[in-house]
Design a protein around this motif. Structure first.
Motif, mmCIF file in Angstrom:
data_model
loop_
_atom_site.group_PDB
_atom_site.id
_atom_site.type_symbol
_atom_site.label_atom_id
_atom_site.label_comp_id
_atom_site.label_asym_id
_atom_site.label_seq_id
_atom_site.Cartn_x
_atom_site.Cartn_y
_atom_site.Cartn_z
ATOM 1 N N SER A 147 0.825 -1.224 0.000
ATOM 2 C CA SER A 147 0.000 0.000 0.000
ATOM 3 C C SER A 147 0.850 1.262 0.000
ATOM 4 O O SER A 147 0.366 2.336 -0.365
ATOM 5 C CB SER A 147 -0.940 0.006 1.207
ATOM 6 N N ARG A 148 2.112 1.156 0.378
ATOM 7 C CA ARG A 148 3.019 2.311 0.392
ATOM 8 C C ARG A 148 3.667 2.576 -0.963
ATOM 9 O O ARG A 148 4.278 3.620 -1.164
ATOM 10 C CB ARG A 148 4.093 2.112 1.452
ATOM 11 N N LEU A 149 3.543 1.613 -1.860
ATOM 12 C CA LEU A 149 4.093 1.781 -3.209
ATOM 13 C C LEU A 149 3.136 2.622 -4.046
ATOM 14 O O LEU A 149 1.940 2.686 -3.752
ATOM 15 C CB LEU A 149 4.273 0.415 -3.871
ATOM 16 N N PRO A 150 3.642 3.218 -5.127
ATOM 17 C CA PRO A 150 2.702 3.830 -6.080
ATOM 18 C C PRO A 150 1.709 2.759 -6.533
ATOM 19 O O PRO A 150 2.081 1.582 -6.682
ATOM 20 C CB PRO A 150 3.607 4.278 -7.235
ATOM 21 N N PRO A 151 0.447 3.127 -6.736
ATOM 22 C CA PRO A 151 -0.576 2.122 -7.042
ATOM 23 C C PRO A 151 -0.190 1.151 -8.157
ATOM 24 O O PRO A 151 -0.416 -0.052 -8.026
ATOM 25 C CB PRO A 151 -1.799 2.953 -7.426
ATOM 26 N N GLU A 152 0.381 1.645 -9.233
ATOM 27 C CA GLU A 152 0.735 0.764 -10.352
ATOM 28 C C GLU A 152 1.747 -0.300 -9.917
ATOM 29 O O GLU A 152 1.664 -1.449 -10.356
ATOM 30 C CB GLU A 152 1.307 1.582 -11.523
ATOM 31 N N GLU A 153 2.681 0.066 -9.054
ATOM 32 C CA GLU A 153 3.683 -0.891 -8.574
ATOM 33 C C GLU A 153 3.064 -1.892 -7.595
ATOM 34 O O GLU A 153 3.375 -3.084 -7.633
ATOM 35 C CB GLU A 153 4.849 -0.162 -7.921
ATOM 36 N N GLY A 154 2.202 -1.404 -6.696
ATOM 37 C CA GLY A 154 1.511 -2.301 -5.764
ATOM 38 C C GLY A 154 0.639 -3.300 -6.503
ATOM 39 O O GLY A 154 0.615 -4.494 -6.181
ATOM 40 N N ILE A 155 -0.076 -2.815 -7.525
ATOM 41 C CA ILE A 155 -0.934 -3.680 -8.331
ATOM 42 C C ILE A 155 -0.094 -4.731 -9.045
ATOM 43 O O ILE A 155 -0.445 -5.929 -9.034
ATOM 44 C CB ILE A 155 -1.742 -2.834 -9.341
ATOM 45 N N ALA A 156 0.991 -4.310 -9.668
ATOM 46 C CA ALA A 156 1.851 -5.253 -10.397
ATOM 47 C C ALA A 156 2.414 -6.308 -9.449
ATOM 48 O O ALA A 156 2.441 -7.503 -9.779
ATOM 49 C CB ALA A 156 2.982 -4.500 -11.098
ATOM 50 N N ALA A 157 2.848 -5.882 -8.260
ATOM 51 C CA ALA A 157 3.400 -6.838 -7.290
ATOM 52 C C ALA A 157 2.327 -7.817 -6.824
ATOM 53 O O ALA A 157 2.571 -9.035 -6.751
ATOM 54 C CB ALA A 157 4.005 -6.092 -6.100
ATOM 55 N N MET A 158 1.140 -7.323 -6.532
ATOM 56 C CA MET A 158 0.076 -8.198 -6.048
ATOM 57 C C MET A 158 -0.360 -9.169 -7.136
ATOM 58 O O MET A 158 -0.589 -10.353 -6.858
ATOM 59 C CB MET A 158 -1.116 -7.368 -5.560
ATOM 60 N N ASN A 159 -0.474 -8.678 -8.366
ATOM 61 C CA ASN A 159 -0.833 -9.580 -9.467
ATOM 62 C C ASN A 159 0.229 -10.667 -9.650
ATOM 63 O O ASN A 159 -0.114 -11.822 -9.907
ATOM 64 C CB ASN A 159 -1.039 -8.803 -10.764
ATOM 65 N N ALA A 160 1.490 -10.309 -9.487
ATOM 66 C CA ALA A 160 2.563 -11.305 -9.599
ATOM 67 C C ALA A 160 2.462 -12.331 -8.472
ATOM 68 O O ALA A 160 2.619 -13.534 -8.702
ATOM 69 C CB ALA A 160 3.925 -10.618 -9.586
ATOM 70 N N ILE A 161 2.189 -11.870 -7.267
ATOM 71 C CA ILE A 161 2.015 -12.778 -6.127
ATOM 72 C C ILE A 161 0.858 -13.734 -6.395
ATOM 73 O O ILE A 161 0.959 -14.944 -6.156
ATOM 74 C CB ILE A 161 1.788 -11.989 -4.823
ATOM 75 N N ASN A 162 -0.255 -13.196 -6.907
ATOM 76 C CA ASN A 162 -1.438 -14.019 -7.152
ATOM 77 C C ASN A 162 -1.209 -15.081 -8.223
ATOM 78 O O ASN A 162 -1.868 -16.127 -8.202
ATOM 79 C CB ASN A 162 -2.637 -13.146 -7.504
ATOM 80 N N VAL A 163 -0.296 -14.834 -9.137
ATOM 81 C CA VAL A 163 0.049 -15.841 -10.141
ATOM 82 C C VAL A 163 0.984 -16.879 -9.526
ATOM 83 O O VAL A 163 0.760 -18.089 -9.640
ATOM 84 C CB VAL A 163 0.696 -15.186 -11.383
ATOM 85 N N VAL A 164 2.021 -16.424 -8.846
ATOM 86 C CA VAL A 164 3.043 -17.323 -8.304
ATOM 87 C C VAL A 164 2.493 -18.227 -7.204
ATOM 88 O O VAL A 164 2.893 -19.388 -7.092
ATOM 89 C CB VAL A 164 4.250 -16.501 -7.784
ATOM 90 N N ILE A 165 1.547 -17.731 -6.422
ATOM 91 C CA ILE A 165 1.050 -18.520 -5.293
ATOM 92 C C ILE A 165 0.244 -19.736 -5.753
ATOM 93 O O ILE A 165 0.097 -20.701 -5.004
ATOM 94 C CB ILE A 165 0.237 -17.647 -4.314
ATOM 95 N N GLN A 166 -0.239 -19.707 -6.975
ATOM 96 C CA GLN A 166 -1.000 -20.845 -7.494
ATOM 97 C C GLN A 166 -0.027 -21.916 -8.003
ATOM 98 O O GLN A 166 0.119 -22.135 -9.194
ATOM 99 C CB GLN A 166 -1.936 -20.385 -8.605
ATOM 100 N N ASN A 167 0.602 -22.572 -7.042
ATOM 101 C CA ASN A 167 1.574 -23.618 -7.356
ATOM 102 C C ASN A 167 1.206 -24.881 -6.588
ATOM 103 O O ASN A 167 0.425 -24.830 -5.630
ATOM 104 C CB ASN A 167 2.999 -23.148 -7.033
ATOM 105 N N PRO A 168 1.737 -26.023 -6.999
ATOM 106 C CA PRO A 168 1.336 -27.289 -6.370
ATOM 107 C C PRO A 168 1.581 -27.357 -4.861
ATOM 108 O O PRO A 168 0.750 -27.909 -4.133
ATOM 109 C CB PRO A 168 2.187 -28.336 -7.100
ATOM 110 N N LEU A 169 2.654 -26.796 -4.380
ATOM 111 C CA LEU A 169 2.947 -26.863 -2.949
ATOM 112 C C LEU A 169 1.917 -26.078 -2.142
ATOM 113 O O LEU A 169 1.364 -26.576 -1.158
ATOM 114 C CB LEU A 169 4.365 -26.362 -2.672
ATOM 115 N N PHE A 170 1.646 -24.836 -2.564
ATOM 116 C CA PHE A 170 0.641 -24.037 -1.869
ATOM 117 C C PHE A 170 -0.731 -24.700 -1.959
ATOM 118 O O PHE A 170 -1.442 -24.813 -0.960
ATOM 119 C CB PHE A 170 0.561 -22.617 -2.438
ATOM 120 N N LEU A 171 -1.125 -25.109 -3.160
ATOM 121 C CA LEU A 171 -2.455 -25.689 -3.329
ATOM 122 C C LEU A 171 -2.619 -26.983 -2.544
ATOM 123 O O LEU A 171 -3.707 -27.260 -2.027
ATOM 124 C CB LEU A 171 -2.752 -25.891 -4.812
ATOM 125 N N THR A 172 -1.545 -27.759 -2.416
ATOM 126 C CA THR A 172 -1.607 -28.979 -1.599
ATOM 127 C C THR A 172 -1.873 -28.626 -0.142
ATOM 128 O O THR A 172 -2.736 -29.232 0.502
ATOM 129 C CB THR A 172 -0.306 -29.788 -1.731
#
Length: 158
Positions: free
Chosen positions: A35-60
């Motif tokens: 939330s302290r980042l410029p919105p575009e950077e926060g959005i990009a980081a969160m979108n990247a997290i949301n893609v990366v977290i969908q992995n077999p280890l997390f989902l298991t």
């Protein structure tokens, strides 16, 4: 199935603990930092997290804990042993407060943020994501910690 209850309970304790830790870190650190980042950077980081977290280890860990929680709920009615209702309550807390909250509230906001572009993304980020998504993440955090506590107590008595 009764012979497997202690092993299932132990696995549920570990899985719930992992999820409680993950959601806790998002609640007290990650989202505040983003939330302290410029919105575009926060959005990009969160979108990247949301893609990366969908992995077999997390989902298991995430989905496996829900399935084990469901098995513990069934076992409570079949087995009825000491601690069984605490294990069932822990499974229910995880399923409702962690899995269902994620599906009903957090994932739709993740999807909306990923699909939005430009000012629409900034609006979702500032007016919904940093408020609603964070609030529902706090709910997941508390539910996972509550599930963990109930599962530990039930495991100790099983």
């Amino acid at each position: 199935m009764i012979a497997f209850v202690p092993a299932l309970a132990f696995a549920a304790v570990v899985g719930s603990g992992l999820m409680a830790g993950l959601f806790f870190v998002f609640s007290v650190c990650v989202m505040q930092a983003l939330s302290r980042l410029p919105p575009e950077e926060g959005i990009a980081a969160m979108n990247a997290i949301n893609v990366v977290i969908q992995n077999p280890l997390f989902l298991t860990a995430f989905m496996g804990t829900a399935l084990i929680g469901l098995a513990l709920i069934v076992a409570a009615f079949v087995w009825g042993g000491e601690g069984s209702y605490l294990l069932a309550a822990g499974g229910l807390a995880y399923i409702v407060g962690t899995l269902m909250v994620t599906i009903v509230f957090n994932v739709p906001l993740n999807d909306a943020l990923a699909a939005a572009r430009g000012e629409a993304a900034v609006e979702i980020w500032q007016q919904r994501y940093l408020t609603d998504w964070v609030w529902w993440n706090h709910v997941r955090t508390i539910a996972s910690i509550g599930a963990l506590a109930l599962l530990v107590l039930g495991y100790a008595r099983s």
